[in-house]
Design an enzyme around this catalytic site. Sequence first.
Site, mmCIF file in Angstrom:
data_model
loop_
_atom_site.group_PDB
_atom_site.id
_atom_site.type_symbol
_atom_site.label_atom_id
_atom_site.label_comp_id
_atom_site.label_asym_id
_atom_site.label_seq_id
_atom_site.Cartn_x
_atom_site.Cartn_y
_atom_site.Cartn_z
ATOM 1 N N ASP A 69 9.431 2.745 -0.734
ATOM 2 C CA ASP A 69 8.410 3.441 0.042
ATOM 3 C C ASP A 69 8.688 3.137 1.519
ATOM 4 O OD1 ASP A 69 4.753 3.457 0.139
ATOM 5 O OD2 ASP A 69 6.276 4.297 1.472
ATOM 6 N N LYS A 102 5.184 10.014 8.216
ATOM 7 C CA LYS A 102 4.926 9.524 9.577
ATOM 8 C C LYS A 102 5.900 10.074 10.622
ATOM 9 C CE LYS A 102 2.567 5.410 7.838
ATOM 10 N NZ LYS A 102 1.184 5.391 8.295
ATOM 11 N N TYR A 125 0.863 -1.173 0.000
ATOM 12 C CA TYR A 125 0.000 0.000 0.000
ATOM 13 C C TYR A 125 0.898 1.220 0.000
ATOM 14 C CZ TYR A 125 -3.359 3.497 1.699
ATOM 15 O OH TYR A 125 -4.145 4.617 1.852
HETATM 16 P P1 KE4 Z 1 -0.568 8.662 4.263
HETATM 17 O O1 KE4 Z 1 -1.062 9.306 2.979
HETATM 18 O O2 KE4 Z 1 -1.662 7.898 4.984
HETATM 19 O O3 KE4 Z 1 0.183 9.663 5.172
HETATM 20 O O4 KE4 Z 1 0.565 7.603 3.867
HETATM 21 C C1 KE4 Z 1 0.240 6.621 2.904
HETATM 22 C C2 KE4 Z 1 1.198 5.443 3.048
HETATM 23 C C3 KE4 Z 1 2.211 5.303 2.115
HETATM 24 N N1 KE4 Z 1 3.090 4.274 2.194
HETATM 25 C C4 KE4 Z 1 3.010 3.367 3.194
HETATM 26 C C5 KE4 Z 1 4.014 2.259 3.258
HETATM 27 C C6 KE4 Z 1 1.990 3.473 4.178
HETATM 28 O O5 KE4 Z 1 1.919 2.544 5.158
HETATM 29 C C7 KE4 Z 1 1.066 4.529 4.112
HETATM 30 C C8 KE4 Z 1 -0.070 4.690 5.107
HETATM 31 N N2 KE4 Z 1 -0.178 3.692 6.110
HETATM 32 C C9 KE4 Z 1 -1.514 3.435 6.598
HETATM 33 C C10 KE4 Z 1 -1.427 2.304 7.627
HETATM 34 N N3 KE4 Z 1 -1.248 1.049 7.028
HETATM 35 C C11 KE4 Z 1 -2.143 4.672 7.151
HETATM 36 C C12 KE4 Z 1 -3.390 4.434 7.983
HETATM 37 C C13 KE4 Z 1 -4.608 4.962 7.288
HETATM 38 O O6 KE4 Z 1 -4.728 4.776 6.054
HETATM 39 O O7 KE4 Z 1 -5.462 5.541 8.001
#
Ligand code: KE4
Length: 422
Positions: free
Chosen positions: A237, A265, A142
């Site tokens: 990523d 993060k 993801y």
């Molecule tokens: P954000 O756009 O949510 O800040 O980051 C996206 C993203 C990109 N790459 C990786 C490896 C990620 O894990 C994420 C976002 N992680 C999720 C949790 N698995 C965020 C939680 C959510 O979607 O509310």
Amino acid sequence: MNQSQVLFEKAQKLIPGGVNSPVRAFRSVGGSPFFTKQAKGAKLITADDQELVDYVCTWGPAIHGHDHPKIREAIADALAKGTSFGTPGPAEVEMAELICEVVPSVEKVRMCNSGTEATMSAIRLARGYTGRDKIIKFAGCYHGHVDSLLVKAGSGAITLGNPDSAGVPSSFAEQTIVLPYNNLEAVTETFTNHGDEIAAIIVEPFPANCGLILPLPGYLQGLRDLCTKHQSVLIFDEVMTGFRLSIGGVQQETGITPDLTAMGKIIGGGLPVGAIGGKGEIMDYFAPLGPVYQAGTLSGNPLAMAAGIASLTLLKHESPYNRLNNFGNTLAQGFREIANDKGIPLQVPQTGSMYCLYFSDNPVTNFDHAIDSKHESFKSVFHKMLDKGVYLPPSSYETCFISAAHTDDDLDKTLDAFKSSI
Ligand code: KE4
């Protein structure tokens, strides 16, 4: 109804699904989500004053625990000078210096406001730099809700049972080649057939959005070699793993150097942040120097920079990694022993302060294995442990995080709760 239920009922009338991010809705574990009114250290305090040992850590950022005094003070100091300037500011230079210092492959960095923006911008940069269109991603990974990457995606997408999203034109998805993780032959064959069309590979080096999957020996190096051979861009990523497993992330742990890295993060200290970093030659394709446009009203926001600088500085000076690694090892071994004593098949992949629970007879090395694990068992354990004051991520397609604020007592409570929950 308790306070969280009252709030959730109201929220559902005003916010789609009652949440501002789908994975929070408890859809894959059932029941309605608790609402949090305060977070401190390793604990969440719910709207009904229940204290929970937190293994979500706001999905990764809270590596120091919640409301760390040095992060709070840094935000307060920045706040006294204003919230946003819309001009370059000194904190952005300090943040760039820190990231370039601690992340091995990063020569230049551009700040943005989320991990999604970071991966989206990295993809665009790779396409602009190579003049090619195709992207390789891996099933279960993801990378945020980027149109072209919501194809066989993990995290909230697969949690809701739909790894592909509506609203993404097939013409977008056609440029995305999805391959199984940990299968180097599939990547080699794809490059043989499409090598000169492939702009980039984007990969979570340790996929953590379909549970936690670790690379087989040689796999990541194989991706590196294929990108070098075919002059494609290798994008790590590290939004999740960056600064988490070591201050330099997976690329420091493995010695494998990507061309670009998506970050987020932890470098926001809990405030909205993302970043794209990498080789100066590629990064200079970003506007205003180069032809690849990328922008953001609040990119480099002084409050987020202050919080992120404090978070990174704490990591540099306190280096909590041995403590985090020991906690991770202790928990993982404890889970395994308890399940083994009860004759329950359980896989607990763990690296540093990241781990997950797969109720499965066999090791999980790709997305299909993760899908085949027993989600009903996880769902049952999730709720029983929550009732005992231990909060795991509300999906078996997520990864658990430990913070430097967790204590031995928290770990003992967690293992006791697990023992009486499976
Ligand atoms: P954000 O756009 O949510 O800040 O980051 C996206 C993203 C990109 N790459 C990786 C490896 C990620 O894990 C994420 C976002 N992680 C999720 C949790 N698995 C965020 C939680 C959510 O979607 O509310």
